[in-house]
Design a protein around this motif. Structure first.
Motif, PDB file in Angstrom:
ATOM      1  N   MET A 142       8.452 -32.643 -15.651  1.00 21.35           N
ATOM      2  CA  MET A 142       8.703 -31.456 -14.825  1.00 21.35           C
ATOM      3  C   MET A 142       8.494 -31.763 -13.349  1.00 21.35           C
ATOM      4  O   MET A 142       9.213 -31.274 -12.488  1.00 21.35           O
ATOM      5  CB  MET A 142       7.787 -30.301 -15.244  1.00 21.35           C
ATOM      6  N   PHE A 143       7.463 -32.585 -13.111  1.00 24.35           N
ATOM      7  CA  PHE A 143       7.197 -32.992 -11.737  1.00 24.35           C
ATOM      8  C   PHE A 143       8.393 -33.772 -11.186  1.00 24.35           C
ATOM      9  O   PHE A 143       8.755 -33.639 -10.025  1.00 24.35           O
ATOM     10  CB  PHE A 143       5.931 -33.860 -11.710  1.00 24.35           C
ATOM     11  N   GLU A 144       9.040 -34.519 -12.046  1.00 26.53           N
ATOM     12  CA  GLU A 144      10.152 -35.365 -11.604  1.00 26.53           C
ATOM     13  C   GLU A 144      11.512 -34.702 -11.807  1.00 26.53           C
ATOM     14  O   GLU A 144      12.517 -35.373 -11.930  1.00 26.53           O
ATOM     15  CB  GLU A 144      10.082 -36.707 -12.339  1.00 26.53           C
ATOM     16  N   SER A 145      11.497 -33.367 -11.881  1.00 25.53           N
ATOM     17  CA  SER A 145      12.754 -32.646 -12.042  1.00 25.53           C
ATOM     18  C   SER A 145      12.852 -31.504 -11.047  1.00 25.53           C
ATOM     19  O   SER A 145      11.837 -30.993 -10.563  1.00 25.53           O
ATOM     20  CB  SER A 145      12.856 -32.056 -13.458  1.00 25.53           C
ATOM     21  N   TYR A 146      14.085 -31.128 -10.755  1.00 24.00           N
ATOM     22  CA  TYR A 146      14.326 -29.920  -9.962  1.00 24.00           C
ATOM     23  C   TYR A 146      15.330 -29.085 -10.727  1.00 24.00           C
ATOM     24  O   TYR A 146      15.900 -29.538 -11.730  1.00 24.00           O
ATOM     25  CB  TYR A 146      14.842 -30.271  -8.563  1.00 24.00           C
ATOM     26  N   TYR A 147      15.548 -27.868 -10.292  1.00 23.81           N
ATOM     27  CA  TYR A 147      16.462 -26.992 -11.025  1.00 23.81           C
ATOM     28  C   TYR A 147      17.663 -26.642 -10.167  1.00 23.81           C
ATOM     29  O   TYR A 147      17.524 -26.133  -9.055  1.00 23.81           O
ATOM     30  CB  TYR A 147      15.759 -25.708 -11.456  1.00 23.81           C
ATOM     31  N   SER A 148      18.840 -26.916 -10.705  1.00 22.37           N
ATOM     32  CA  SER A 148      20.071 -26.618  -9.988  1.00 22.37           C
ATOM     33  C   SER A 148      20.684 -25.342 -10.543  1.00 22.37           C
ATOM     34  O   SER A 148      20.988 -25.259 -11.729  1.00 22.37           O
ATOM     35  CB  SER A 148      21.056 -27.776 -10.157  1.00 22.37           C
ATOM     36  N   LEU A 174      19.669 -24.389  -5.153  1.00 20.56           N
ATOM     37  CA  LEU A 174      18.541 -24.935  -5.894  1.00 20.56           C
ATOM     38  C   LEU A 174      17.423 -23.919  -6.020  1.00 20.56           C
ATOM     39  O   LEU A 174      17.259 -23.047  -5.166  1.00 20.56           O
ATOM     40  CB  LEU A 174      17.958 -26.138  -5.139  1.00 20.56           C
ATOM     41  N   ALA A 175      16.631 -24.075  -7.069  1.00 19.02           N
ATOM     42  CA  ALA A 175      15.406 -23.281  -7.178  1.00 19.02           C
ATOM     43  C   ALA A 175      14.377 -23.908  -6.258  1.00 19.02           C
ATOM     44  O   ALA A 175      14.168 -25.120  -6.286  1.00 19.02           O
ATOM     45  CB  ALA A 175      14.909 -23.284  -8.611  1.00 19.02           C
ATOM     46  N   CYS A 176      13.741 -23.081  -5.422  1.00 20.11           N
ATOM     47  CA  CYS A 176      12.796 -23.639  -4.469  1.00 20.11           C
ATOM     48  C   CYS A 176      11.710 -22.638  -4.135  1.00 20.11           C
ATOM     49  O   CYS A 176      11.826 -21.462  -4.444  1.00 20.11           O
ATOM     50  CB  CYS A 176      13.525 -24.059  -3.198  1.00 20.11           C
TER      51      CYS A 176
END
Length: 922
Positions: A142-148, A174-176
């Motif tokens: 999860m730390f090494e992922s982002y959400y598009s 992106l989710a931020c």
RNA sequence: GCCCGGAUGGUGGAAUGGUAGACACGCAAGACUUAAAAUCUUGUGACCAUCGCGGUUGUGCGGGUUCAAGUCCCGCUCCGGGUACCA
């Protein structure tokens, strides 16, 4: 001798265990079913009679499906990390691992006595390094992922870095945490530390300064679902809002998918509704307001864009970043005073006393539709965490804004024709718009739409969907939890190498925070991570309770795998949970986190199903049923329930285990408590009758019933049947031992169908029609009931069948054999015993559930109820499937009809085949 | 406030719109027993009855739809659960 349940149950439990009867493996040519119970937290109090309710139901379902030929995965384990063991450790110095182990053993022995068909080879414990290795592993992923939002999927962060290097933030959705804008050039010249800081803004597991629920008494932060009305759910301590640097999981990125997924799963409507409310989707618009005298604008979120012409003031949350910006010099002191005051108020106080409070910031904003200048206020009725932490206030059409406007004498402009706002706001979305410029004459619904379009066209803001669902705070300042696989280099967090997992929980001397206020792990020696010979400090917080329970169902599919959370072969075979049984208290916690976690793993391609739990049943809670004795004031004399009105009495809780059918065992009562050694009693009909009440099952009410005691006295099969017989599975109900005798008697009657004077007495003769009818009626009923989780009516059906067969003196092997197999899911021990008594050498678990045959269920004659004007008068028996005109003729010619027909004309005759004849006369 | 549930005998609870109360507890009577327990049989919503015919009434309250309503519709009352300054 007869039915010796204690001996039988011990014997077959040992047989099942020794022969691994319930061990399952992936068998590709066999259809699978995955039946799961919510695994328990092993508390010190052990299981009471309410806990196994759901376990029994899932056990019946599992055994039934196995009898139908399915390969049934039915595992059990323990949610072993948790606050109570740690609190106990703080008080006694006993290591939580020891307490937990002891409690697990107790739970196991209690469960074993009930005869569940769990595959114990697949047992998991969340506190075991082999297990939490995969909790830590998922966290790193999860730390090494982002959400598009573009592809609605989690993607590797390395992809994001590549994108930043080429195009910066241009065209990204992106989710931020906060929205940033930079170009590729700007990104490329940033330092490593700056880049890390920016990436943190996008990671699915991220570190950020967030407003958290801080519980001083527990010394830790808590997630939203762990707090209710400003009080911690565990322990009941007050909780306050505080800004702290914490790990969070970007659950909010999945809000829409979590919402959409609800449409494809078979859960109760009420549970889905609870999740929908918790996710809280609302469609509206984000509108920009310029600040007068400042070159600055800020957004507010509203679902009522139609009310823009009625905005008479703006309100900021006290914690909003805008507060220092918009506070003028003249107002600075007043604002500071207000902020200090609200900060002191706990969440609980804010809820308890909803006084209108607030302060003027000194600044004015400009209404984008008509240029009006409107004052900006600060008040704690606006929440920092929702929307933008700032609102446009429309007192005429929002009750909270209305209260505020009245209190501070701010103007109120009604916008809906005929709305009377002299005493309260008009919140309903109905009526015709007035005082609203270009919106005049439209209905509210049309106006909302029109206003949104206008805002977009004029670039005053944009249409926006907001969710109430927040990111999950993932740090706990506690000892007894999973350590984070994170170390700090140059003040920035980095994940440890995957091959170094698990990062084991270290030993510490005391389970309290350090003197400098760091979490307990600050006490650990050598709590460091070595990389290329350099030592770095490890994270001091631990993960929350829901970390280990979010993906546990996947681990059961492949519990010993040390290469992966679950192998893709195992996952492709077992897939997701077909039936999940557990309490509704997890609706907004575990069941949201699990769905989130599973969707994340699905995005990564680790699991093949998007939703973890296809079907979910909530078993009701079993409450306690307390008993009371009535002591006459200032004496040691107790008066029986129905005579108590004649005296002045004090009701006193009495241990339900010394009361039977509300009759007190006087000798046991005297022995129960030295105070009552010489107690005197005023009896009715020679008995002391106790009063009763439904309360929570707890030690202090003396109403806890231990399943072990029931098993000892009546047997596990009786306990199982009785728990099911108590009422509908999903309904909450009090445990009431009255009535258990009836179920126990049923098992004795069943036994007596097989044994006469301790001799097996079963013959091979072919069954007659009546016997076949009785058994097939049962098979049909029970198959239907199990699929519909209507176990209480199944138990009734068994009783009817056994009574019928007893009446028929049936001892035919063919019938009794079927009876046993049908009963086996409910009462497996007695079924196994009788199955072997009939000469079978294999376990009853491997029998086939019999199919019912309609032909035995057909009647030759049926009873019609004859009604006149809707009132039932008599019944007549006719051959089955008699044609309607013949039925009518038979009824009208019947002598009983004559008295009702006399002097009347027949207006209408309704014939319901094989059931009813209704004759309308008049 | 909002969103879900629910309300049926002395008790727990059964009833695809088809003429209530399955099954069980409890209670009562009877059989067996010296007696008790256990077991078995019978009865058991309420009311009336020339108590073995027969009838009235009855599923929280008030209306409605229907040949027929515990069940469907409208309006209430009460109870349970969830959630809450969510703009």
């Amino acid at each position: 001798m007869g039915y010796n349940f204690n001996e039988i149950e011990k014997k077959w439990q040992a047989y099942w265990r020794n022969n691994k009867i319930y061990h399952v493996t992936e068998t590709p040519d066999k259809a699978k079913i995955y039946v799961l119970d919510m695994f328990p937290y092993p508390s010190g109090a052990g299981l009471h009679v309410g806990h196994p309710l759901g376990y029994i139901a899932s056990d019946i379902y599992s055994r039934y499906k196995r009898l139908q030929g399915y390969n049934v995965l039915h595992p059990m384990g323990y949610d072993a990390y948790g606050l109570p063991a740690e609190q106990y450790a703080i008080q006694t110095g006993q290591h939580p691992a020891i307490t937990t182990l002891k409690n697990i053993e107790r739970y196991r022995s209690q469960m074993d006595k009930i005869g569940f068909c769990y595959d114990w080879d697949r047992e998991i414990r969340t506190c075991e390094p082999d297990y939490y290795k995969w909790t830590q592993w998922a966290f790193i992923r999860m730390f090494e992922s982002y959400y598009s939002y573009e592809v609605q999927q989690a993607r590797p962060i390395s992809e994001l870095i590549a994108t930043f290097e080429q195009q910066g933030t241009q065209n990204l959705n992106l989710a931020c945490t906060e929205s940033l804008t930079f170009t590729a050039e700007e990104w490329n010249v940033k330092t490593e530390k700056e880049k890390q800081a920016i990436l943190m803004n996008y990671r699915i597991a991220y570190l950020a300064d967030t407003m958290v629920n801080w519980c001083p008494a527990l010394g830790t932060v808590l997630a939203n679902d762990e707090v209710s009305e400003g009080i911690s759910i565990r322990g009941g301590y007050p909780v306050e809002q505080r800004k702290m640097r914490q790990w969070s999981l970007r659950v909010s990125a999945y809000a829409q998918r979590l919402l959409d997924g609800l449409n494809v799963i078979d859960w109760t409507e009420s549970l889905k509704e609870t999740q929908r409310n918790w996710i809280g989707r609302s469609e509206g618009a984000e509108i920009l307001f310029k600040v007068k005298a400042l070159d600055y604008e800020f957004p507010v979120f509203t679902t009522r864009a139609d009310t823009l012409f009625g905005v008479t003031f703006m309100v900021l949350a006290p914690e909003s970043d805008l507060v220092p910006l918009l506070t003028t010099e003249a107002q600075r002191e007043a604002v500071q005073k207000y902020l200090d005051k609200t900060k002191k108020r706990t969440e609980r106080e804010r809820i308890a006393d909803r006084k209108v409070t607030g302060v003027f910031s000194g600044s004015y904003a400009v209404n984008p539709v008509n240029g009006t200048e409107i004052p900006v206020w600060i008040s704690d009725y606006v929440l920092a965490g929702y929307g933008t932490g700032a609102i446009m206030a429309v007192p005429a059409h929002d009750s909270r804004d209305y209260a505020f406007a009245k209190h501070f004498h701010l103007p109120i402009i009604p916008l809906i024709e005929g709305a009377d706002v002299s005493n309260e706001s008009f919140d309903a979305k109905e009526g015709m718009m007035v005082n609203s410029g270009f919106l005049n004459g439209l209905t509210v619904k049309e106006a909302i739409q029109k206003a949104k379009e206008y805002i977009a066209e004029q670039h005053l803001g944009h249409v926006k969907v907001n969710y109430r669902l927040r990111d999950a705070i993932f740090s706990r300042q506690r000892y007894w939890g999973e350590p984070f696989p994170i170390y700090y280099k140059d003040g920035m967090p980095y994940p440890v190498a995957l091959e170094d997992l698990p990062i084991k929980l270290p030993e510490i001397d005391k389970f309290l925070p350090t003197e400098s206020g760091e979490p307990p792990l600050g006490r650990a020696k050598d709590w460091i991570y070595e990389e290329n010979g350099v030592k770095y400090p490890l994270e001091l917080a631990t993960m929350p309770g829901f970390a280990g329970s979010s993906a546990y169902y996947l681990r059961y599919e492949d519990p010993c795998n040390d290469k992966a959370l679950v192998s893709s072969e195992a996952n492709r075979y077992w897939r997701n949970v077909d039936l999940y049984i557990g309490g509704t208290e997890h609706a907004t916690g575990h069941l949201i986190y699990s769905r989130f976690w599973n969707k994340f793993l699905f995005d990564l391609g680790i699991v093949c199903e998007d939703e973890p739990f296809k079907r979910l049943i909530n078993q009701g809670m079993i409450q306690g049923r307390s008993n009371f004795v009535y002591r006459i004031k200032d004496t040691n004399t107790f008066v029986s329930f129905n005579l108590r009105a004649q005296y002045e009495v004090t009701p006193i809780h009495v241990d339900v285990n010394i009361v039977s059918n509300d009759v007190l065992d006087i000798e046991k009562f005297r022995a129960w408590n030295p105070e009552y050694k010489n107690a005197e009693f005023i009896l009715e009909s020679g008995k002391y009758i106790c009063g009763w009440a439904v309360e929570k099952m707890s030690k202090s009410m003396y109403n806890v019933v231990n399943p072990d005691d029931i098993v000892e006295k009546y047997g596990a099969d009786t306990l199982r049947l009785y728990e099911m017989f108590l009422g509908p599975l999903e309904q909450s109900k009090p445990w009431d031992t009255n009535g258990i005798d009836g179920v126990h008697r049923f098992l004795r009657k069943l036994w007596n169908l097989f044994y006469k004077n301790d001799n097996l007495c079963v013959c091979e003769t072919s069954p007659n029609l009546e016997e076949l009818k009785s058994i097939h009626k049962l098979i049909k009923k029970v198959s239907y009931d199990i699929e519909h989780f209507s176990f209480n009516t199944s138990v009734a059906a068994f009783m009817i069948c056994v009574n019928e067969l007893t009446g028929l003196q049936c001892n035919k092997k063919a019938v009794l054999s079927d009876l046993i197999v049908v009963l086996a899911p409910f009462a497996p021990h007695i079924a196994e015993e009788l199955w072997h008594a009939l000469g079978n050498t294999t376990t009853v678990c491997d029998a086939r559930f019999p199919d019912f045959d309609e032909k035995y269920l057909k009647e030759s004659h049926v009873v019609y109820t004859v009604s006149f004007n809707g009132k039932a008068r008599f019944t007549i028996e006719l051959p089955v499937n008699t044609a309607a005109p013949d039925v009518e003729k038979a009824v009208l010619n019947h002598q009983n009809s004559q008295k009702w027909l006399e002097g009347n004309t027949i207006r209408k005759v309704i014939v319901v085949p094989n059931k009813i004849v209704n004759i309308v006369v008049g």
